[in-house]
Scaffold this motif. Sequence first.
Motif, PDB file in Angstrom:
ATOM      1  N   THR A   4     -12.358  40.793  40.613  1.00  0.00           N
ATOM      2  CA  THR A   4     -11.194  40.790  40.074  1.00  0.00           C
ATOM      3  C   THR A   4     -11.274  39.298  39.677  1.00  0.00           C
ATOM      4  O   THR A   4     -11.839  38.595  40.017  1.00  0.00           O
ATOM      5  N   PHE A   5     -10.477  39.113  38.150  1.00  0.00           N
ATOM      6  CA  PHE A   5     -10.364  38.137  38.007  1.00  0.00           C
ATOM      7  C   PHE A   5      -8.886  37.710  37.781  1.00  0.00           C
ATOM      8  O   PHE A   5      -8.236  38.925  37.182  1.00  0.00           O
ATOM      9  N   GLU A  15      -6.010  35.798  28.171  1.00  0.00           N
ATOM     10  CA  GLU A  15      -5.696  34.200  28.965  1.00  0.00           C
ATOM     11  C   GLU A  15      -6.837  34.616  30.012  1.00  0.00           C
ATOM     12  O   GLU A  15      -6.025  34.761  31.148  1.00  0.00           O
ATOM     13  N   TRP A  16      -7.857  34.067  30.801  1.00  0.00           N
ATOM     14  CA  TRP A  16      -8.729  33.683  31.523  1.00  0.00           C
ATOM     15  C   TRP A  16      -7.827  32.521  32.597  1.00  0.00           C
ATOM     16  O   TRP A  16      -7.793  31.442  31.759  1.00  0.00           O
ATOM     17  N   LEU A  17      -7.498  32.854  33.223  1.00  0.00           N
ATOM     18  CA  LEU A  17      -7.341  31.575  33.990  1.00  0.00           C
ATOM     19  C   LEU A  17      -8.209  30.922  35.378  1.00  0.00           C
ATOM     20  O   LEU A  17      -8.072  29.718  35.404  1.00  0.00           O
ATOM     21  N   ASP A  18      -9.373  31.505  35.941  1.00  0.00           N
ATOM     22  CA  ASP A  18      -9.776  31.102  36.889  1.00  0.00           C
ATOM     23  C   ASP A  18     -11.090  30.609  36.111  1.00  0.00           C
ATOM     24  O   ASP A  18     -11.480  30.947  35.063  1.00  0.00           O
ATOM     25  N   ASP A  19     -12.070  31.914  37.015  1.00  0.00           N
ATOM     26  CA  ASP A  19     -13.511  32.060  36.406  1.00  0.00           C
ATOM     27  C   ASP A  19     -12.998  33.307  35.605  1.00  0.00           C
ATOM     28  O   ASP A  19     -12.603  34.277  36.008  1.00  0.00           O
ATOM     29  N   GLN A  20     -14.327  33.273  34.732  1.00  0.00           N
ATOM     30  CA  GLN A  20     -14.254  34.095  33.837  1.00  0.00           C
ATOM     31  C   GLN A  20     -15.346  35.653  33.566  1.00  0.00           C
ATOM     32  O   GLN A  20     -16.415  34.686  35.063  1.00  0.00           O
ATOM     33  N   PRO A  21     -15.340  35.735  33.754  1.00  0.00           N
ATOM     34  CA  PRO A  21     -16.572  37.009  33.687  1.00  0.00           C
ATOM     35  C   PRO A  21     -17.880  36.705  33.087  1.00  0.00           C
ATOM     36  O   PRO A  21     -17.577  36.317  31.877  1.00  0.00           O
ATOM     37  N   LYS A  27     -21.929  42.999  24.985  1.00  0.00           N
ATOM     38  CA  LYS A  27     -21.450  44.640  24.779  1.00  0.00           C
ATOM     39  C   LYS A  27     -20.444  44.858  25.417  1.00  0.00           C
ATOM     40  O   LYS A  27     -20.182  43.726  26.596  1.00  0.00           O
ATOM     41  N   PRO A  28     -19.635  45.704  24.717  1.00  0.00           N
ATOM     42  CA  PRO A  28     -18.394  45.753  25.145  1.00  0.00           C
ATOM     43  C   PRO A  28     -18.610  46.896  27.479  1.00  0.00           C
ATOM     44  O   PRO A  28     -19.361  46.924  27.538  1.00  0.00           O
ATOM     45  N   ARG A  29     -17.201  46.009  27.816  1.00  0.00           N
ATOM     46  CA  ARG A  29     -17.698  46.899  29.108  1.00  0.00           C
ATOM     47  C   ARG A  29     -16.054  47.217  29.200  1.00  0.00           C
ATOM     48  O   ARG A  29     -15.304  46.642  28.935  1.00  0.00           O
ATOM     49  N   SER A  30     -15.968  48.271  30.477  1.00  0.00           N
ATOM     50  CA  SER A  30     -14.657  49.380  30.478  1.00  0.00           C
ATOM     51  C   SER A  30     -13.709  47.294  31.696  1.00  0.00           C
ATOM     52  O   SER A  30     -14.754  47.349  32.257  1.00  0.00           O
ATOM     53  N   VAL A  31     -12.542  47.691  31.853  1.00  0.00           N
ATOM     54  CA  VAL A  31     -11.531  47.000  32.142  1.00  0.00           C
ATOM     55  C   VAL A  31     -10.108  47.933  32.591  1.00  0.00           C
ATOM     56  O   VAL A  31     -10.321  48.617  32.055  1.00  0.00           O
ATOM     57  N   ASP A  82     -19.469  35.356  46.328  1.00  0.00           N
ATOM     58  CA  ASP A  82     -18.919  34.578  45.198  1.00  0.00           C
ATOM     59  C   ASP A  82     -17.432  35.093  44.325  1.00  0.00           C
ATOM     60  O   ASP A  82     -17.657  34.200  42.787  1.00  0.00           O
ATOM     61  N   ASP A  83     -17.060  35.862  44.558  1.00  0.00           N
ATOM     62  CA  ASP A  83     -15.704  36.646  43.954  1.00  0.00           C
ATOM     63  C   ASP A  83     -14.807  35.796  43.589  1.00  0.00           C
ATOM     64  O   ASP A  83     -14.169  34.523  44.067  1.00  0.00           O
TER      65      ASP A  83
END
Length: 83
Positions: A4-5, A15-21, A27-31, A82-83
């Motif tokens: 979870t991000f 727009e990532w607020l905390d940690d980014q994936p 390569k493309p990732r499914s979300v 670490d998540d």
Amino acid sequence: MLQTFKANLKGNQLEWLDDQPISMFDKPRSVYVVLLEESQIDQFEQAKDSQSNKKTLAALKEIETGGGKVFENVEELFKDLDD
């Protein structure tokens, strides 16, 4: 395992607020994107914190009862923290 991000959606961009994936070889990732109402955000954060606390307590209990093998599987115990 699901990760979870936190992010804000602006138009069609996140727009990532905390940690980014971590990008894995670009390569493309499914979300899945879940749109939360303001009233749901605190609830979601509390549930996530509670889950993290349960994992930490379980790890500490295992360390406490581990005897001479306390540090044998430390990486396994804390891999999800670490998540």
